[in-house]
Design an enzyme around this catalytic site. Structure first.
Site, PDB file in Angstrom:
ATOM      1  N   HIS A  27       0.942  -1.229  -0.008  1.00 39.85           N
ATOM      2  CA  HIS A  27      -0.086   0.007  -0.150  1.00 39.85           C
ATOM      3  C   HIS A  27       0.781   1.252   0.044  1.00 39.85           C
ATOM      4  O   HIS A  27       1.076   1.983   0.981  1.00 39.85           O
ATOM      5  CB  HIS A  27      -0.842  -0.101   1.353  1.00 39.85           C
ATOM      6  CG  HIS A  27      -1.713   1.213   1.155  1.00 39.85           C
ATOM      7  ND1 HIS A  27      -2.316   2.034   0.257  1.00 39.85           N
ATOM      8  CD2 HIS A  27      -2.646   1.395   2.439  1.00 39.85           C
ATOM      9  CE1 HIS A  27      -2.994   2.939   0.659  1.00 39.85           C
ATOM     10  NE2 HIS A  27      -3.317   2.620   2.016  1.00 39.85           N
ATOM     11  N   CYS A  73     -10.824   3.095   1.666  1.00 37.38           N
ATOM     12  CA  CYS A  73     -10.762   4.148   3.079  1.00 37.38           C
ATOM     13  C   CYS A  73      -9.553   5.182   3.030  1.00 37.38           C
ATOM     14  O   CYS A  73      -8.520   4.824   2.416  1.00 37.38           O
ATOM     15  CB  CYS A  73     -10.993   3.220   4.300  1.00 37.38           C
ATOM     16  SG  CYS A  73      -9.419   2.033   4.427  1.00 37.38           S
ATOM     17  N   GLY A  88      -7.866   8.581   5.333  1.00 35.36           N
ATOM     18  CA  GLY A  88      -7.847   9.168   6.657  1.00 35.36           C
ATOM     19  C   GLY A  88      -8.876  10.394   6.574  1.00 35.36           C
ATOM     20  O   GLY A  88      -9.077  11.241   5.698  1.00 35.36           O
TER      21      GLY A  88
END
Length: 377
Positions: free
Chosen positions: A333, A363, A365
């Site tokens: 990632h 998803c 932050g």
């Protein structure tokens, strides 16, 4: 004439492990490498590119100063080609694709590159904060002094949906098995732009067992279920997509791979943080007019195993269609590159298997998520 946004080429570097084969490469050079691979494979003169929209999360040190523009110049492209750097946390380069598509449809661009980079070996995660409070007193007041933490959020999701350690580890092993099968079958070859001897993704592990994974610590919660085994890997990499309109593609003699059918972004609880793919998927399905069962491939970023498992629990999609070539648990990632990496992998998967629609979401932050539906052309 109605304008659209199509992808004509998509390329990525192999994803390097932290301290691995790409750790010695400056992120500007890594970006320049993938930019040249992209236009080289498409046979497009870089002078035609109206803008380069580039995701990067840790914009500090070697990744600061608008790395998009620096990468363009390092690639040897004409000085007339601009670049802009985007930060929507883990979804930065997926957001870059959304901005590129919007610009094409609005007529601001004719040819644009969207992608991103992250060298987590050289610019560690969180280094852009430099020890400062990023949130400020009003945020702390609103959320009762809770400092959001992605690992804790992943633990909260596991508790809310009732996922045990074994279930998460089984999902992680499956990610490695799917990625290994894809790599061994050569399914990544067309999308990869090797760097020297780094010609394959470095994070894929073969032959793991549940007993081995169960020995790893749970750093976010002493009695927790999230470990390094069922979380995404810290990585280095870059990825990019060449985008234009159908009309411009015909003019340039290019064959589009896929159309950006629908693109949305959604917000969610910033403390649990990682549930955004669920409302984003509801939103993109509603806007697209498509049913879930009309979509033949899903890429839901494996930030932690609990994230795609919660998504599956919510939507009841066929697990075999989810991350069919493995995900970030196996492949890694590299934050600012991940959205473009997922999309590059997905568009090649759609093409290779004749799948009409693919859906990507991840998803991010702050409690956010992008979602994109691609249509094979």
């Amino acid at each position: 004439m109605t304008r659209d946004a199509v992808i004509v080429e998509a390329v990525r570097t192999p994803v390097g492990k932290r301290g691995g084969g790409l750790a010695g490469v400056h992120p500007v050079d890594l970006s320049a490498h993938v930019l040249n691979a992209l236009t080289g494979r498409a046979g497009v003169d870089p002078a035609l590119v109206d803008d380069v929209i580039w995701g990067c999360v840790s914009q500090a040190g070697e990744q600061t100063g608008d790395i998009a523009r620096t990468a363009v110049l390092a690639a040897g492209w004409p000085e007339s080609v601009p670049g802009v750097t985007v930060d929507r946390q883990c979804g930065s380069s997926q957001q870059a694709v959304h901005f590129a598509a919007a610009g094409l449809i609005a007529g601001q661009y004719d040819v644009v590159v969207a992608g991103g980079v992250e060298s987590m070996s050289r610019v560690p995660m969180g280094s852009s904060a430099a020890g400062q409070d990023m949130l400020g007193p009003r945020f702390h007041e609103r959320y009762g002094g809770v400092v959001p933490n992605q690992g804790i959020g992943a633990e909260m999701i596991a508790q809310r949906w009732g996922f045990g350690r074994t279930q998460l580890d089984e999902f992680a092993l499956g990610s490695h098995e799917r990625a290994a099968a894809a790599s061994d079958a050569g399914r990544f070859v067309d999308q990869l732009a090797p760097w020297g001897e780094v010609a394959a993704d470095e994070g894929i592990r073969r032959g793991g067992t549940l007993d081995q994974l169960a020995q790893l610590k749970t750093p976010f919660k002493a009695t927790g279920v999230i470990s390094a085994a069922n979380a995404s890997q810290i990585s280095d990499g870059s990825a990019a997509l060449l985008m234009t309109t159908s009309a411009k593609a015909r003019e340039l003699g290019l064959e589009p791979l896929a159309r950006v059918h629908t693109a949305v972004v959604a917000g969610s609880d910033p403390v649990m943080m990682l549930t955004g793919p669920i409302p984003a998927t509801h939103k993109v399905l509603q806007r697209s007019g498509l049913r879930l069962d009309e979509i033949g491939a899903f890429e839901v970023n494996e930030a932690f195993a609990s994230v795609p498992l919660a998504w599956l629990a919510e939507f009841g999609a066929d697990p075999k269609l989810l991350n069919p070539n493995g995900g970030a648990i196996a492949l890694g990632h590299p934050l600012g590159a991940s959205g473009a990496r997922l999309m590059t992998t997905m568009v090649h998967h759609l093409r290779d298997n004749g799948i009409r629609y693919g859906l990507q979401t991840m998803c991010e932050g702050g409690g956010q998520a992008n979602a994109t539906v691609l249509e094979l052309l």
